[in-house]
Design a protein around this motif. Sequence first.
Motif, short mmCIF file in Angstrom:
data_model
loop_
_atom_site.label_atom_id
_atom_site.label_comp_id
_atom_site.label_asym_id
_atom_site.label_seq_id
_atom_site.Cartn_x
_atom_site.Cartn_y
_atom_site.Cartn_z
N PRO A 1 -51.35 28.06 -22.69
CA PRO A 1 -50.78 28.65 -21.47
C PRO A 1 -51.39 30.02 -21.17
O PRO A 1 -51.69 30.80 -22.07
CB PRO A 1 -49.29 28.76 -21.79
N TRP B 1 -46.88 29.88 -27.01
CA TRP B 1 -46.55 30.55 -25.75
C TRP B 1 -46.89 32.03 -25.89
O TRP B 1 -46.69 32.60 -26.97
CB TRP B 1 -45.07 30.36 -25.41
N ARG C 1 -50.57 25.16 -12.53
CA ARG C 1 -49.38 24.29 -12.60
C ARG C 1 -49.31 23.40 -11.36
O ARG C 1 -49.46 23.87 -10.23
CB ARG C 1 -48.13 25.14 -12.71
N PHE D 1 -47.61 23.98 -16.66
CA PHE D 1 -47.79 25.44 -16.65
C PHE D 1 -49.27 25.72 -16.46
O PHE D 1 -50.13 24.87 -16.71
CB PHE D 1 -47.29 26.08 -17.96
#
Length: 400
Positions: free
Chosen positions: A101, A83, A139, A46
């Motif tokens: 992320p 997240w 990513r 990611f």
Amino acid sequence: MQSYDAALERILASAGPLETELVPLEHARGRAIAEEILALCDLPPFDNSMVDGYAVRAASVGGASEELGLSLPIMMEIPAGSWPTRPLQAGEAARIFTGAPIPEGCDAVVMVEDTEESEDEPGRVTLRHPGSGSYIRRRGSDIAAGSVAIPAGLTLGAGELGLLAALNITDVPCVRLPRVGILSTGDELIPVGQATLQPGQIRDSNGPALVAAIEEAGGVVVGRTHAKDTPEAVAEALAQLAGCDVLISSGGVSVGDHDHVKAVLEAQGTLDFWRIAIKPGKPLAFGTLGGALFFGLPGNPVSSLVTFELFVRPLLRKLAGHTRVLRPQVTVTLATPLPHAPGRREFVRASVDSDLHATPTGLQGSHRTSSMVGADVLVIAHEDHGDYPAGATLPALVLR
């Protein structure tokens, strides 16, 4: 008599890599991978931040500078392993940490060093820089799913094992290691550890040295024995080593009345060639015996180790699946004159300094095991050349 180049070519042409086996990741260091490994997922999986700082929308912070700070509300905190709870809107910032992320909507990160938080404005951050999209690791920017992560034949080191771990590969397809048997010959030899030498006896130093060399090259010693200087004893000892991929004997390959290895090989197997125009190590038998590749190395300890380096090691590396089978080669400068008689290619044991100045490790007699001590390279003196002066540059094989 074979030249060095012709002998090496014939030896390497005699066999290819062995079969494939699965090896647990933690035991695969130093092995050759048997087939190319394709990435089954993107790495990183990611978009994530490469710095500690604040995730922002670039269009909202273009005016931020050291002189004109821009204050934004901190809407969430994103540590590594979490997240984002929601997309990032224009005019907002998210506290983010390395490896965390990137939230949806973010296209830049401002390093924490370019920001200020004030107790007078809790929940807000002042940006002194507009940030950059280059602080975002995209990513698949390391390895994209479906691409070749590791090519076949590569030797696995820490970096390759780390990549395999990141791809969640726990069992690695590797080429099987060659099984090697060792035969030491000679009435004069006694095992290491026996306290007293009787008149005419010497200790078997070649056996332990060859074990170390085989293991360093990636082979597995599965048998080791000794034979007296009779044809019957040599044949019986070799029979005890049946089932090996490679058989190595030391001694008994010259032309003396008590040298029987070559004759046994000719009687029970095939002899490809016998002598090579090199120094040390002219008498070297190569062929096959009972399904194994056979090397009859000289008995002198230096000749035994040097011929192993030049011919046996590359074959073991090829059998084990490595694409790079030869020692690296460098150019060295002689620190002292090097006497050399034309006619045979000579491999001179030498130490080197940080500037690759080479100094021979003493007298170069084939019986002088001490000349291998501290040897960093084998300096190559060509068969068509005579003595070399100090300052001459020559190729050399790197031993360590």
